[in-house]
Design a protein around this motif. Structure first.
Motif, PDB file in Angstrom:
ATOM      1  N   HIS A 131      55.575 -20.348 -31.060  1.00  0.00           N
ATOM      2  CA  HIS A 131      54.782 -19.138 -30.941  1.00  0.00           C
ATOM      3  C   HIS A 131      54.789 -18.656 -29.501  1.00  0.00           C
ATOM      4  O   HIS A 131      55.075 -19.411 -28.567  1.00  0.00           O
ATOM      5  CB  HIS A 131      53.345 -19.360 -31.431  1.00  0.00           C
ATOM      6  N   TYR A 132      54.511 -17.385 -29.351  1.00  0.00           N
ATOM      7  CA  TYR A 132      54.315 -16.759 -28.044  1.00  0.00           C
ATOM      8  C   TYR A 132      52.856 -16.400 -27.903  1.00  0.00           C
ATOM      9  O   TYR A 132      52.276 -15.772 -28.769  1.00  0.00           O
ATOM     10  CB  TYR A 132      55.140 -15.472 -27.914  1.00  0.00           C
ATOM     11  N   TYR A 133      52.266 -16.799 -26.789  1.00  0.00           N
ATOM     12  CA  TYR A 133      50.934 -16.344 -26.414  1.00  0.00           C
ATOM     13  C   TYR A 133      51.170 -15.396 -25.242  1.00  0.00           C
ATOM     14  O   TYR A 133      51.414 -15.849 -24.125  1.00  0.00           O
ATOM     15  CB  TYR A 133      50.059 -17.519 -26.023  1.00  0.00           C
ATOM     16  N   ASP A 134      51.117 -14.114 -25.491  1.00  0.00           N
ATOM     17  CA  ASP A 134      51.604 -13.112 -24.540  1.00  0.00           C
ATOM     18  C   ASP A 134      53.062 -13.446 -24.235  1.00  0.00           C
ATOM     19  O   ASP A 134      53.881 -13.484 -25.148  1.00  0.00           O
ATOM     20  CB  ASP A 134      50.727 -13.053 -23.302  1.00  0.00           C
ATOM     21  N   LYS A 135      53.382 -13.725 -22.981  1.00  0.00           N
ATOM     22  CA  LYS A 135      54.784 -14.028 -22.650  1.00  0.00           C
ATOM     23  C   LYS A 135      55.064 -15.527 -22.610  1.00  0.00           C
ATOM     24  O   LYS A 135      56.198 -15.954 -22.373  1.00  0.00           O
ATOM     25  CB  LYS A 135      55.136 -13.411 -21.297  1.00  0.00           C
TER      26      LYS A 135
END
Lengths: 112, 113
Positions: free
Chosen positions: B48-52
């Motif tokens: 997953h990406y949390y923001d960048k």
């Protein structure tokens, strides 16, 4: 770590009958609980969620679930099912800041 | 309506031929996820990406990569697909934090020949 057990892999039921899909979880801390539905060749759609507050949660399509902390359960119920409810249902648990953990799924087959 | 869109819905690729699956969202959510779901199984989180910030699951094979060029788009790259990579790939989004409800796209069904 959290885990989820969906006690029935398949549940057959006749149209207009009530249904309960069972879900038990394990966690040493407070949890968030979710039920998702997946129709064939589709993504998952959120049916309902428990984050806090009232233990009886109402969702879409006439479904509801009750959070029972002492029994670590979050069973999904519907008083009268329709053919269109035939799908796979996933229970999921998470704790704050951590990813969702899904159960293995329960296939609900509604028969006419 | 705000939503999560996945393209294509069905993808056929050859064994070993790189493939890219795409996901876009109009929800403006911080977090974007990629799941792999095989027949009659629960979705399995790949990363997953949390923001960048990219977060890889420990058991995700190196064959799987992801890119998030902006808030709205996220790509799943499979560098050398094997027969075992045939599955439904689901993109999901959520607002921070991770544990909140996730919104899923319709999925891309990948066939490897």
């Amino acid at each position: 770590a959290q885990s989820v057990t969906q006690l029935d892999s398949q549940v057959p039921v006749f149209e207009e009958a009530p249904v309960e899909l069972r879900c038990n979880y394990s966690s040493s801390v407070s949890v968030y609980l979710f039920w998702y539905v997946q129709y064939p060749n589709q993504g998952l759609q959120l049916l309902l969620k428990y984050l806090s507050g009232s233990t009886l949660v109402k969702g879409i399509n006439g479904f509801e679930a009750e959070f029972n902390k002492s029994q670590t359960s979050f069973h999904l119920r519907k008083p009268s099912v329709h053919i269109s409810d035939t799908a796979e249902y996933f229970c999921a648990v998470s704790v704050y800041g951590n990813k969702l953990v899904f159960g293995a799924g329960t296939i609900l087959r509604v028969k006419s | 309506d705000a939503m999560v869109i996945q393209n294509p819905r069905y993808q056929v690729t050859q064994f070993g031929k790189p493939v890219t699956l795409s996901c876009s969202q109009t929800l403006n959510h911080n977090v974007m996820y990629w799941y792999q779901q095989k027949s009659s199984q629960a979705p399995k989180l790949l990363f997953h990406y949390y923001d960048k910030d990219f977060n890889n699951e420990a058991d995700t094979p190196d064959n799987f990569q992801s890119r998030r060029p902006n808030t709205s788009f996220c790509f799943l790259d499979i560098r050398s697909p094997g027969l075992g990579d045939a599955a439904m790939y689901l993109c999901a989004t959520s607002s921070a934090p991770l544990s909140y409800e996730q919104y899923f796209g319709p999925g891309t069904r990948l066939t490897v020949t």
